[in-house]
Design an enzyme around this catalytic site. Sequence first.
Site, PDB file in Angstrom:
ATOM      1  CE  LYS A 233      44.056  98.791  70.483  1.00  0.00           C
ATOM      2  NZ  LYS A 233      45.172  99.676  70.141  1.00  0.00           N
TER       3      LYS A 233
ATOM      4  CG  LEU B 134      48.885  91.418  57.811  1.00  0.00           C
ATOM      5  CD1 LEU B 134      49.023  92.917  58.033  1.00  0.00           C
ATOM      6  CD2 LEU B 134      47.757  91.138  56.825  1.00  0.00           C
ATOM      7  CB  ALA B 135      54.733  87.502  57.876  1.00  0.00           C
TER       8      ALA B 135
ATOM      9  N   GLY C 298      56.938  87.194  53.019  1.00  0.00           N
ATOM     10  CA  GLY C 298      58.214  86.699  52.476  1.00  0.00           C
ATOM     11  C   GLY C 298      58.636  85.384  53.071  1.00  0.00           C
ATOM     12  N   GLY C 299      58.734  85.307  54.398  1.00  0.00           N
ATOM     13  CA  GLY C 299      59.132  84.052  55.019  1.00  0.00           C
ATOM     14  C   GLY C 299      59.861  84.261  56.327  1.00  0.00           C
TER      15      GLY C 299
ATOM     16  CD  GLU D 166      62.151  88.504  52.039  1.00  0.00           C
ATOM     17  OE1 GLU D 166      61.608  89.619  52.020  1.00  0.00           O
ATOM     18  OE2 GLU D 166      61.910  87.651  52.897  1.00  0.00           O
TER      19      GLU D 166
ATOM     20  CG  HIS E 134      58.462  96.894  52.713  1.00  0.00           C
ATOM     21  ND1 HIS E 134      58.462  96.842  51.347  1.00  0.00           N
ATOM     22  CD2 HIS E 134      58.847  95.671  53.144  1.00  0.00           C
ATOM     23  CE1 HIS E 134      58.840  95.628  50.964  1.00  0.00           C
ATOM     24  NE2 HIS E 134      59.078  94.893  52.039  1.00  0.00           N
TER      25      HIS E 134
ATOM     26  NE  ARG F  76      62.509  94.693  54.051  1.00  0.00           N
ATOM     27  CZ  ARG F  76      61.738  93.891  54.727  1.00  0.00           C
ATOM     28  NH1 ARG F  76      61.309  94.249  55.923  1.00  0.00           N
ATOM     29  NH2 ARG F  76      61.358  92.738  54.238  1.00  0.00           N
TER      30      ARG F  76
ATOM     31  CG  HIS G  37      57.183  96.750  56.668  1.00  0.00           C
ATOM     32  ND1 HIS G  37      55.998  96.093  56.414  1.00  0.00           N
ATOM     33  CD2 HIS G  37      58.154  95.788  56.657  1.00  0.00           C
ATOM     34  CE1 HIS G  37      56.238  94.795  56.255  1.00  0.00           C
ATOM     35  NE2 HIS G  37      57.511  94.589  56.417  1.00  0.00           N
TER      36      HIS G  37
ATOM     37  CD  GLU H 207      56.689  95.260  64.325  1.00  0.00           C
ATOM     38  OE1 GLU H 207      56.191  94.238  63.795  1.00  0.00           O
ATOM     39  OE2 GLU H 207      56.590  96.385  63.829  1.00  0.00           O
TER      40      GLU H 207
ATOM     41  NE  ARG I 287      61.641  93.660  59.903  1.00  0.00           N
ATOM     42  CZ  ARG I 287      60.850  92.945  59.114  1.00  0.00           C
ATOM     43  NH1 ARG I 287      60.881  91.635  59.170  1.00  0.00           N
ATOM     44  NH2 ARG I 287      60.022  93.528  58.281  1.00  0.00           N
TER      45      ARG I 287
HETATM   46  C1  LIG Z   1      52.552  93.140  55.564  1.00  0.00           C
HETATM   47  C2  LIG Z   1      53.630  92.587  56.438  1.00  0.00           C
HETATM   48  C3  LIG Z   1      54.507  91.633  55.938  1.00  0.00           C
HETATM   49  C4  LIG Z   1      55.515  91.101  56.747  1.00  0.00           C
HETATM   50  N1  LIG Z   1      56.325  90.128  56.248  1.00  0.00           N
HETATM   51  C5  LIG Z   1      57.248  89.558  57.058  1.00  0.00           C
HETATM   52  C6  LIG Z   1      58.030  88.458  56.603  1.00  0.00           C
HETATM   53  O1  LIG Z   1      57.901  87.995  55.485  1.00  0.00           O
HETATM   54  N2  LIG Z   1      58.919  87.928  57.471  1.00  0.00           N
HETATM   55  C7  LIG Z   1      59.121  88.388  58.734  1.00  0.00           C
HETATM   56  O2  LIG Z   1      59.955  87.868  59.465  1.00  0.00           O
HETATM   57  N3  LIG Z   1      58.366  89.424  59.184  1.00  0.00           N
HETATM   58  C8  LIG Z   1      57.434  89.998  58.399  1.00  0.00           C
HETATM   59  N4  LIG Z   1      56.670  91.035  58.859  1.00  0.00           N
HETATM   60  C9  LIG Z   1      56.836  91.464  60.267  1.00  0.00           C
HETATM   61  C10 LIG Z   1      56.185  90.453  61.211  1.00  0.00           C
HETATM   62  O3  LIG Z   1      54.974  89.976  60.644  1.00  0.00           O
HETATM   63  C11 LIG Z   1      55.882  91.078  62.557  1.00  0.00           C
HETATM   64  O4  LIG Z   1      56.988  91.783  63.029  1.00  0.00           O
HETATM   65  C12 LIG Z   1      55.558  89.994  63.583  1.00  0.00           C
HETATM   66  O5  LIG Z   1      54.532  89.156  63.093  1.00  0.00           O
HETATM   67  C13 LIG Z   1      55.134  90.635  64.884  1.00  0.00           C
HETATM   68  O6  LIG Z   1      54.565  89.664  65.713  1.00  0.00           O
HETATM   69  P1  LIG Z   1      54.046  90.106  67.132  1.00  0.00           P
HETATM   70  O7  LIG Z   1      53.568  88.871  67.799  1.00  0.00           O
HETATM   71  O8  LIG Z   1      55.084  90.907  67.808  1.00  0.00           O
HETATM   72  O9  LIG Z   1      52.851  91.127  66.822  1.00  0.00           O
HETATM   73  P2  LIG Z   1      51.455  90.950  66.057  1.00  0.00           P
HETATM   74  O10 LIG Z   1      51.405  89.700  65.280  1.00  0.00           O
HETATM   75  O11 LIG Z   1      51.195  92.213  65.330  1.00  0.00           O
HETATM   76  O12 LIG Z   1      50.410  90.813  67.246  1.00  0.00           O
HETATM   77  C14 LIG Z   1      50.142  91.903  68.099  1.00  0.00           C
HETATM   78  C15 LIG Z   1      49.030  91.506  69.038  1.00  0.00           C
HETATM   79  O13 LIG Z   1      48.929  92.479  70.083  1.00  0.00           O
HETATM   80  C16 LIG Z   1      47.562  92.787  70.313  1.00  0.00           C
HETATM   81  N5  LIG Z   1      47.478  94.092  70.956  1.00  0.00           N
HETATM   82  C17 LIG Z   1      48.041  95.269  70.581  1.00  0.00           C
HETATM   83  N6  LIG Z   1      47.761  96.234  71.485  1.00  0.00           N
HETATM   84  C18 LIG Z   1      46.985  95.655  72.438  1.00  0.00           C
HETATM   85  C19 LIG Z   1      46.345  96.131  73.612  1.00  0.00           C
HETATM   86  N7  LIG Z   1      46.443  97.397  74.036  1.00  0.00           N
HETATM   87  N8  LIG Z   1      45.601  95.246  74.346  1.00  0.00           N
HETATM   88  C20 LIG Z   1      45.461  93.962  73.956  1.00  0.00           C
HETATM   89  N9  LIG Z   1      46.050  93.451  72.855  1.00  0.00           N
HETATM   90  C21 LIG Z   1      46.809  94.289  72.102  1.00  0.00           C
HETATM   91  C22 LIG Z   1      46.943  92.715  68.935  1.00  0.00           C
HETATM   92  O14 LIG Z   1      45.535  92.587  69.029  1.00  0.00           O
HETATM   93  C23 LIG Z   1      47.644  91.454  68.387  1.00  0.00           C
HETATM   94  O15 LIG Z   1      46.970  90.294  68.844  1.00  0.00           O
HETATM   95  C24 LIG Z   1      55.663  91.573  58.071  1.00  0.00           C
HETATM   96  C25 LIG Z   1      54.781  92.541  58.572  1.00  0.00           C
HETATM   97  C26 LIG Z   1      53.777  93.053  57.768  1.00  0.00           C
HETATM   98  C27 LIG Z   1      52.869  94.092  58.321  1.00  0.00           C
END
Ligand SMILES: Cc1cc2nc3c(=O)[nH]c(=O)nc-3n(C[C@H](O)[C@H](O)[C@H](O)COP(=O)(O)OP(=O)(O)OC[C@H]3O[C@@H](n4cnc5c(N)ncnc54)[C@H](O)[C@@H]3O)c2cc1C
Length: 391
Positions: A36, A46-47, A49-50, A114, A231, A272, A333, A357, A368
């Site tokens: 997007k 942004l993750a 912790g690990g 954690e 969170h 949590r 979160h 997610e 979670r």
């Molecule tokens: C601050 C923070 C800390 C975290 N720490 C941890 C941790 O330590 N350990 C852990 O296991 N998890 C952690 N998490 C959770 C974890 O980071 C996420 O659950 C995981 O990275 C999700 O990955 P994803 O590929 O599903 O989504 P994301 O990495 O969020 O990627 C989503 C993608 O979808 C795209 N997208 C969305 N809507 C559209 C659309 N309509 N059209 C085209 N593209 C779209 C976005 O542009 C992006 O590229 C943390 C989350 C946050 C916010």
Amino acid sequence: METHLYYDVVIVGAGVSGLYTALHLSKKKNILMICKESLNECDSMLAQGGICVMRDEDDYDDFVEDTMRAGHYENRKDSVKIMVQSSRNIINELLDLGVDFEKNPDGSLKYTKEGAHSKPRICYYKDITGKEITETLQEHVKKMHNVIIMEHVIMKDLLIENEKCCGIVAESSEQEKIVYYIHAKDTVLATGGIGGLYEHTTNYSCLTGDALAIAKKHGIRLENLDYVQIHPTTLYQEKKGRSFLISESVRGEGAVLLNSKGERFVDELLPRDVVTKRIYEEMEKENSRWVWLSFKNIPSNVIIEHFPNIYRTCLEAGYDIMTESIPVVPAQHYFMGGIYVDSDSKTTMEHLYAVGETSCNGVHGRNRLASNSLLESLVFARRAADRIEKE
Ligand SMILES: Cc1cc2nc3c(=O)[nH]c(=O)nc-3n(C[C@H](O)[C@H](O)[C@H](O)COP(=O)(O)OP(=O)(O)OC[C@H]3O[C@@H](n4cnc5c(N)ncnc54)[C@H](O)[C@@H]3O)c2cc1C
């Protein structure tokens, strides 16, 4: 302007789940990935912790039990077992790809802990594990000649024929809009969470659950839409925008929560949702918009080595965690619910998959367990790729 594009697979989203799916599809397939905003604007970056791993065979029962207990036993146990059993292979593959997890002097992996984990089993890289993993995956996917990545392209709808998914409709976010009809045999939704819909969230604001709304419109099954994780600890700031997360691993390493009188009011390592509830109760009792988090039990060398990003960001906000407590408040979160998928990440529509997610494979139940989502995303992204290859 309108244009038609033709691919074998279209992957919507370029966080860890989208990237890992691409990496495990056949090199013979033509693959399009869209995101997007820019490639780096995803929660995977942004993750902090690990990522969890089963330490050894003896850890199997404990890891399953910790995940189930945190999820209030509403988890799909088969999915939990698959995740735990696959965890060592995932970590080994990440190491082979070049992810630089922290190690002990003898070369073995260092583990941190954690909340709600019965033992340390979290692999990490400083407090920027997500960035380390995501950038490594990006590097490998960018080298694949069969994968095209388009940034600033937004999925708006699915293409459906005879009740089967056959691609998506997307739009460029530039001023002069281009509408893309992207035809593909298989479509993978990897669009992340829903935090962008909330006022206070740790997520990128572009993550607004678009795939969920589109799935609902087409009668694709969704699950546990009310299972949203708050969170317990984000830095309290007056400014608007994404809340800065204070990773749970700081509590795993000894940080404590205090009320305005400097008294502890909760066991910081409970799940949590339980810690969040106690914080809200304490805030209400004290009529305050935050509680305090003290780092005084964490040696300064551990702060510098393990939490450099938290240390620096708090300093920029005016708090030196070496010498003072910081105000923290809970924020949205993570989303445990999502598009219902089976254990191969298949949705209820043919040729449509969901990973990460945005999907709900039942691993997390109602809540979670910390550091399970990167692992879950990778395990079930790989399974989606394997299933697409088999069909
Ligand atoms: C601050 C923070 C800390 C975290 N720490 C941890 C941790 O330590 N350990 C852990 O296991 N998890 C952690 N998490 C959770 C974890 O980071 C996420 O659950 C995981 O990275 C999700 O990955 P994803 O590929 O599903 O989504 P994301 O990495 O969020 O990627 C989503 C993608 O979808 C795209 N997208 C969305 N809507 C559209 C659309 N309509 N059209 C085209 N593209 C779209 C976005 O542009 C992006 O590229 C943390 C989350 C946050 C916010």
